[in-house]
Design a protein around this motif. Structure first.
Motif, PDB file in Angstrom:
ATOM      1  N   UNK A 121     -12.166  12.960  -1.099  1.00  0.00           N
ATOM      2  CA  UNK A 121     -10.840  12.785  -0.518  1.00  0.00           C
ATOM      3  C   UNK A 121      -9.864  13.856  -0.957  1.00  0.00           C
ATOM      4  N   UNK A 122      -8.641  13.699  -0.469  1.00  0.00           N
ATOM      5  CA  UNK A 122      -7.595  14.682  -0.763  1.00  0.00           C
ATOM      6  C   UNK A 122      -7.039  14.439  -2.155  1.00  0.00           C
ATOM      7  N   UNK A 125       4.758  16.533   0.247  1.00  0.00           N
ATOM      8  CA  UNK A 125       5.013  16.725   1.681  1.00  0.00           C
ATOM      9  C   UNK A 125       3.785  17.256   2.402  1.00  0.00           C
ATOM     10  N   UNK A 126       3.043  18.153   1.759  1.00  0.00           N
ATOM     11  CA  UNK A 126       1.859  18.732   2.395  1.00  0.00           C
ATOM     12  C   UNK A 126       0.750  17.704   2.592  1.00  0.00           C
ATOM     13  N   UNK A 127       0.653  16.739   1.690  1.00  0.00           N
ATOM     14  CA  UNK A 127      -0.413  15.737   1.779  1.00  0.00           C
ATOM     15  C   UNK A 127      -0.096  14.591   2.736  1.00  0.00           C
ATOM     16  N   UNK A 128       1.179  14.401   3.055  1.00  0.00           N
ATOM     17  CA  UNK A 128       1.579  13.261   3.886  1.00  0.00           C
ATOM     18  C   UNK A 128       1.805  13.686   5.330  1.00  0.00           C
ATOM     19  N   UNK A 129       1.531  12.758   6.264  1.00  0.00           N
ATOM     20  CA  UNK A 129       1.839  13.062   7.663  1.00  0.00           C
ATOM     21  C   UNK A 129       3.354  13.093   7.861  1.00  0.00           C
ATOM     22  N   UNK A 150     -10.335   4.679  -4.875  1.00  0.00           N
ATOM     23  CA  UNK A 150     -11.137   5.354  -3.850  1.00  0.00           C
ATOM     24  C   UNK A 150     -12.153   4.395  -3.212  1.00  0.00           C
ATOM     25  N   UNK A 151     -12.595   3.391  -3.951  1.00  0.00           N
ATOM     26  CA  UNK A 151     -13.503   2.395  -3.374  1.00  0.00           C
ATOM     27  C   UNK A 151     -12.780   1.560  -2.319  1.00  0.00           C
ATOM     28  N   UNK A 152     -11.505   1.324  -2.523  1.00  0.00           N
ATOM     29  CA  UNK A 152     -10.693   0.537  -1.591  1.00  0.00           C
ATOM     30  C   UNK A 152     -10.152   1.380  -0.449  1.00  0.00           C
ATOM     31  N   UNK A 153      -9.702   2.566  -0.804  1.00  0.00           N
ATOM     32  CA  UNK A 153      -8.967   3.417   0.144  1.00  0.00           C
ATOM     33  C   UNK A 153      -9.389   4.872  -0.020  1.00  0.00           C
ATOM     34  N   UNK A 154     -10.512   5.218   0.567  1.00  0.00           N
ATOM     35  CA  UNK A 154     -11.087   6.554   0.400  1.00  0.00           C
ATOM     36  C   UNK A 154     -10.175   7.662   0.918  1.00  0.00           C
ATOM     37  N   UNK A 155      -9.286   7.332   1.850  1.00  0.00           N
ATOM     38  CA  UNK A 155      -8.437   8.351   2.468  1.00  0.00           C
ATOM     39  C   UNK A 155      -7.091   8.545   1.779  1.00  0.00           C
ATOM     40  N   UNK A 156      -6.802   7.775   0.734  1.00  0.00           N
ATOM     41  CA  UNK A 156      -5.500   7.873   0.063  1.00  0.00           C
ATOM     42  C   UNK A 156      -5.355   9.230  -0.631  1.00  0.00           C
ATOM     43  N   UNK A 157      -4.313  10.003  -0.299  1.00  0.00           N
ATOM     44  CA  UNK A 157      -4.093  11.258  -1.017  1.00  0.00           C
ATOM     45  C   UNK A 157      -3.609  10.975  -2.444  1.00  0.00           C
ATOM     46  N   UNK A 158      -4.078  11.804  -3.379  1.00  0.00           N
ATOM     47  CA  UNK A 158      -3.776  11.601  -4.797  1.00  0.00           C
ATOM     48  C   UNK A 158      -3.340  12.925  -5.411  1.00  0.00           C
ATOM     49  N   UNK A 195       0.813  -1.230   0.000  1.00  0.00           N
ATOM     50  CA  UNK A 195       0.000   0.000   0.000  1.00  0.00           C
ATOM     51  C   UNK A 195       0.844   1.278   0.000  1.00  0.00           C
ATOM     52  N   UNK A 196       0.437   2.180  -0.857  1.00  0.00           N
ATOM     53  CA  UNK A 196       1.128   3.464  -0.981  1.00  0.00           C
ATOM     54  C   UNK A 196       0.584   4.463   0.034  1.00  0.00           C
ATOM     55  N   UNK A 197       1.438   5.400   0.418  1.00  0.00           N
ATOM     56  CA  UNK A 197       1.015   6.508   1.268  1.00  0.00           C
ATOM     57  C   UNK A 197       0.386   7.605   0.426  1.00  0.00           C
ATOM     58  N   UNK A 198       0.714   7.612  -0.884  1.00  0.00           N
ATOM     59  CA  UNK A 198       0.218   8.633  -1.804  1.00  0.00           C
ATOM     60  C   UNK A 198       0.325   8.099  -3.223  1.00  0.00           C
ATOM     61  N   UNK A 199      -0.663   8.413  -4.044  1.00  0.00           N
ATOM     62  CA  UNK A 199      -0.678   8.036  -5.459  1.00  0.00           C
ATOM     63  C   UNK A 199      -0.456   9.278  -6.303  1.00  0.00           C
TER      64      UNK A 199
END
Length: 125
Positions: free
Chosen positions: A95-96, A114-118, A71-79, A48-52
């Protein structure tokens, strides 16, 4: 030890992909490159990616279908969408999501990542 964020890049243009990889790895990210949406879904399921980061126009499965499916699998994934075609932009995606029009600066892209990731977490030993 800092755990690097895993970035998944779906980009079918080799020169653009190589520039992205070089830039983002230099920023300390772990990067996986795929050339279409189907490959992106397969990789994300296993690692799993932290960001796409995705292009919109790609063979087999384009960015729009990839975004809707992931988005169906991982609604919170930043893209981050990277496109030169405004008519291909995703419509009403939850989502983001950030859209960058080509050409974009690699430093601006890294700033958005960087802005989208914790903040990075430190692994305990």
């Amino acid at each position: 030890m800092i755990i690097p964020h895993h970035l998944l890049i779906a980009e079918d243009e080799n020169l653009a992909a190589m520039a992205l990889i070089e830039s983002l790895e230099a920023e300390g990210f772990r990067v996986t490159l795929v050339h279409n949406g189907v490959e992106a879904l397969e990789v994300d399921e296993k690692d799993p990616a932290a960001l796409l980061l995705t292009d919109m126009r790609m063979p087999v499965m384009g960015g729009g279908a990839l975004i809707r499916t992931i988005r169906l699998r991982r609604a919170d994934l930043p893209i981050i969408v990277m496109t030169g075609y405004s008519e291909c932009l995703p419509q009403e995606v939850p989502g983001r999501l950030i859209v960058l029009r080509k050409p974009y600066s690699l430093s601006a892209l890294a700033g958005h990542v960087r802005a989208l990731l914790p903040h990075r977490e430190t692994a305990e030993h």
